[in-house]
Design an enzyme around this catalytic site. Sequence first.
Site, mmCIF file in Angstrom:
data_model
loop_
_atom_site.group_PDB
_atom_site.id
_atom_site.type_symbol
_atom_site.label_atom_id
_atom_site.label_comp_id
_atom_site.label_asym_id
_atom_site.label_seq_id
_atom_site.Cartn_x
_atom_site.Cartn_y
_atom_site.Cartn_z
ATOM 1 N N LYS A 177 -13.371 -12.235 13.840
ATOM 2 C CA LYS A 177 -12.216 -11.417 14.209
ATOM 3 C C LYS A 177 -12.030 -10.338 13.159
ATOM 4 C CE LYS A 177 -8.064 -11.242 13.224
ATOM 5 N NZ LYS A 177 -7.735 -9.777 13.197
ATOM 6 N N GLY A 229 -8.241 -12.223 3.006
ATOM 7 C CA GLY A 229 -7.074 -11.381 3.261
ATOM 8 C C GLY A 229 -5.958 -11.698 2.296
ATOM 9 N N SER A 230 -4.752 -11.420 2.705
ATOM 10 C CA SER A 230 -3.606 -11.563 1.819
ATOM 11 C C SER A 230 -3.251 -13.029 1.587
ATOM 12 C CB SER A 230 -2.391 -10.843 2.415
ATOM 13 O OG SER A 230 -1.893 -11.552 3.538
ATOM 14 N N THR A 231 -2.587 -13.270 0.467
ATOM 15 C CA THR A 231 -2.145 -14.626 0.152
ATOM 16 C C THR A 231 -1.128 -15.119 1.172
ATOM 17 O OG1 THR A 231 -2.629 -14.358 -2.197
ATOM 18 C CG2 THR A 231 -1.024 -16.046 -1.598
ATOM 19 N N ALA A 233 -0.848 -14.385 4.394
ATOM 20 C CA ALA A 233 -1.561 -14.813 5.606
ATOM 21 C C ALA A 233 -2.380 -16.064 5.336
ATOM 22 C CB ALA A 233 -2.449 -13.688 6.111
ATOM 23 N N GLY A 234 -2.953 -16.156 4.141
ATOM 24 C CA GLY A 234 -3.740 -17.341 3.798
ATOM 25 C C GLY A 234 -2.914 -18.610 3.793
ATOM 26 N N GLU A 251 -10.242 -16.725 0.724
ATOM 27 C CA GLU A 251 -10.423 -15.764 -0.373
ATOM 28 C C GLU A 251 -9.266 -14.792 -0.265
ATOM 29 O OE1 GLU A 251 -10.622 -12.828 -2.370
ATOM 30 O OE2 GLU A 251 -12.264 -12.070 -1.126
ATOM 31 N N CYS A 285 -9.620 -6.799 -4.074
ATOM 32 C CA CYS A 285 -8.905 -8.000 -4.508
ATOM 33 C C CYS A 285 -9.257 -8.410 -5.929
ATOM 34 C CB CYS A 285 -9.171 -9.146 -3.535
ATOM 35 S SG CYS A 285 -10.917 -9.419 -3.193
ATOM 36 N N GLU A 384 0.437 -7.997 -6.330
ATOM 37 C CA GLU A 384 -0.752 -7.225 -5.977
ATOM 38 C C GLU A 384 -0.332 -5.938 -5.274
ATOM 39 O OE1 GLU A 384 -5.128 -8.241 -4.237
ATOM 40 O OE2 GLU A 384 -3.445 -8.923 -3.030
#
Length: 478
Positions: A177, A229-231, A233-234, A251, A285, A384
């Site tokens: 995706k 991706g972002s923390t 979303a993670g 990651e 990142c 970030e």
Amino acid sequence: MNVNHLFIGGKWTAPAGGDTIAVTSASTGEYLGSAPAGVEMDVDHAVQAARSAFDAPGGWPNWEPERRAAAMMRLAEALDAGSETMARTVSAQNGMPISTAELYEGQVPAMLLRYYAGLAADASREERRVGLPQGTTVVRREPIGVVAAIMTWNFPQTMAFFKIAPALAAGCTLVLKPAPQTVLDPALLADAIETAGFPEGVINIVPGGPEVGAYLVSHPGVDKVSFTGSTAAGRRIAAACAALLRPVTLELGGKSAAVILDDADLDAHTEQLFMAGLINNGQTCYASTRILAPRSRYPEIVELYTAMARGAVVGDALDHATQIGPLVSAEQRDRVEGYIRKGRSEGARLTTGGGRPAGLDRGWFVEPTIFADVENSSTIAQEEIFGPVLTITPYDGEDEAVRLANDSAYGLAGTVWTSDLDRGARVARRIRTGTVGLNGYVPDLTSPYGGRKASGLGRELGPEGLQAYQELQSIFHP
């Protein structure tokens, strides 16, 4: 470049929905093209195709490793043939300077395919062990199954192949995706997959937004999730996978420190300092965006970074002279400008930048920006930013430098700058982060890459990246 179909089951397939994702140039704001926006029915179709390619007798996981490796090598050749177009397509979408795109987006995917093809061909899937207290056990490494790979926009092809290459080598099949900001380059990838003659359903691609990603992550036909991706979303993906007891590799974000020791020869490493902190316009990142400078050399280091930022060539991402291109979108520019305002309001000293560059009225540009006298506890030192903004904080002695480097929610990467590599390595060992570079930073494709703390779970790259797509079975007999 208008893409009208989805690549599912080895074929270009009409999407189930009618919406499209439009992409504009980061440098000019002009329309570049569009791709179908996937919906849940498309995800179902893609997962079923991947499931069939994995489960079928004689399917991808049952190919001899050498045969899988040969297919991967063909894909590498197809990507090499289209590397220039791929680099330009990525650069136009996300603002990555073309010189960087040619190296990373144009070359790294094929490098990874060749590296993991070699591991696939050489690796034994079974190991016989003498048991304790008795017997013998055969330990088997099996492919984990269907992988949902959720990709990011900042290095879209490079980060995709952090997942694709080891998963293929292990014998897994995938549903990719792509991020909505970069939905044109996946069509070039699909063309390369066709050219390489991959079996139907081994790699499937469904662009879409967060809702499509969430549906894919929780799909009952998926065996593992890999996300970059972002923390924020993670964390949501981790929660979904925890409820399903589904393996996941994450990651995520970073706020890495550049620890400049008092003996560093900065004149010898000016280019490396620039790339470590500002590669891809700061949309990286692992970038060392927190500069920790010894107080004895603090004015010199502030001036060096200020001059570096002032002298950087800012311009169209497709111009080979450009060192700093635009940000990926107007929303990302707004976000970065919000952090610049925050830095000013919290009392940091702006030494250069902070605005939009003159003469670049189109596109999403922000000047390279340096803040000095930054408290490590401040917002711009802790969160970030993901743009061309660096902070500089003074320290007294190695112990304080290490303490400041570790005083972060993140732990993805970092750098140490010194004339004594043994000393640098000693300092690096004390920093709680996944990777550290000495006098520069480039991820090593043969070594594990990933973060601690809020920077993620698991590792990619190296043999460890292959193991992340395998599961173990032990067969014991007395």
